[in-house]
Write a protein that holds these residues in place. Structure first.
Motif, short mmCIF file in Angstrom:
data_model
loop_
_atom_site.label_atom_id
_atom_site.label_comp_id
_atom_site.label_asym_id
_atom_site.label_seq_id
_atom_site.Cartn_x
_atom_site.Cartn_y
_atom_site.Cartn_z
N UNK A 41 6.69 86.76 33.18
CA UNK A 41 7.73 87.74 33.43
C UNK A 41 7.88 88.11 34.89
N UNK A 42 6.87 87.86 35.69
CA UNK A 42 6.94 88.12 37.13
C UNK A 42 6.83 86.81 37.93
N UNK A 43 5.81 86.01 37.61
CA UNK A 43 5.53 84.82 38.41
C UNK A 43 6.35 83.61 38.00
N UNK A 44 7.11 83.72 36.90
CA UNK A 44 7.91 82.60 36.43
C UNK A 44 9.40 82.75 36.69
N UNK A 215 7.75 77.87 39.19
CA UNK A 215 8.30 76.96 38.18
C UNK A 215 9.00 77.83 37.15
N UNK A 216 10.34 77.84 37.15
CA UNK A 216 11.06 78.72 36.22
C UNK A 216 10.72 78.43 34.77
N UNK A 217 10.62 79.50 33.99
CA UNK A 217 10.34 79.35 32.57
C UNK A 217 11.63 79.06 31.81
N UNK A 218 11.59 78.14 30.88
CA UNK A 218 12.77 77.81 30.09
C UNK A 218 13.05 78.89 29.05
N UNK A 219 12.03 79.63 28.69
CA UNK A 219 12.19 80.71 27.72
C UNK A 219 11.02 81.66 27.86
#
Length: 221
Positions: A41-44, A215-219
């Motif tokens: 929620x913060x690092x992604x 690295x963006x989270x897909x979900x």
């Protein structure tokens, strides 16, 4: 040997000992991926900013050294790093959880065969070079600032400048129950500089090539 170097030596021995103990617990990256709900929620999120103790981008941890991640989480858990949110998160983690998360983020987004140059391709200004020499950053973090001499030390090359600035100032902060970092080596280094000088250091370190990324989270779970 003067008092400062005696203290530095003692802390270094302590770090090596802690690093050795951490080796006893083997991290599982796949398990770490199932435990990172509190992290993503913060690092992604690219560009995500924290607001405490001031506004700054949260640090990039994908590609960070696994042993450093464990060391940092333990420092939050013990209160050596004073950040209420991170302390609560770290306090909820077992040693195995920390090892698993560290294994996951240590490999997260890493591209096989990619390597950071042995020395930064961007040369510092004479003023910044003098600050780097005074701080002796390369002696711990490597000539390219991404090859720390001890895996319990962080990679700092390419890290967000505003985060680095906040972190460096935290080592100067004393007698504050919610802000500050207790580390004799970093505290002794940071206290040599004005905040303006620390910002110059942070800006340069952020500008060099590094292995850290978001690295963006897909979900989100």
């Amino acid at each position: 040997m003067n008092k400062l170097f005696t203290t530095i030596f003692a802390v270094a021995v302590s770090c090596v000992t802690a690093s050795s103990l951490a080796q006893e617990i083997k991290g599982d990256a796949k398990a770490g991926e199932t435990k990172n709900a509190m992290c993503i929620g913060c690092h992604g999120i690219k560009g995500y900013q924290a607001s405490f103790p001031e506004v700054y981008k949260v640090p990039m941890i994908s590609g960070q050294g696994a042993k450093y991640i464990i060391a940092a989480l333990n420092e939050y858990k013990k209160g050596e790093r004073k950040h209420p949110t991170m302390r609560d998160i770290a306090a909820s983690l077992s040693d195995q959880d920390m090892a698993d998360l560290a294994a996951y983020y240590g490999a997260h987004g890493v591209v096989a065969g990619a390597a950071v140059p042995a020395t930064p391709s961007k040369a510092p200004s004479p003023e910044v070079q003098a600050l780097l020499n005074k701080a002796n950053c390369a002696s711990c973090h490597g000539a390219n600032f991404s090859s720390p001499i001890d895996p319990a030390y962080p990679k700092i090359g390419g890290q967000h400048a505003d985060y680095l600035f906040v972190a460096l100032k935290a080592y100067k902060t004393e007698h504050n129950p919610k802000v500050g970092r207790g580390n004799a080596i970093m505290g002794g280094m940071a206290k040599q500089f004005s905040n303006a000088e620390l910002k110059l250091l942070a800006n340069y370190l952020s500008s060099v090539d590094g292995e850290l990324k978001v690295v963006p989270q897909s979900h989100f779970r």
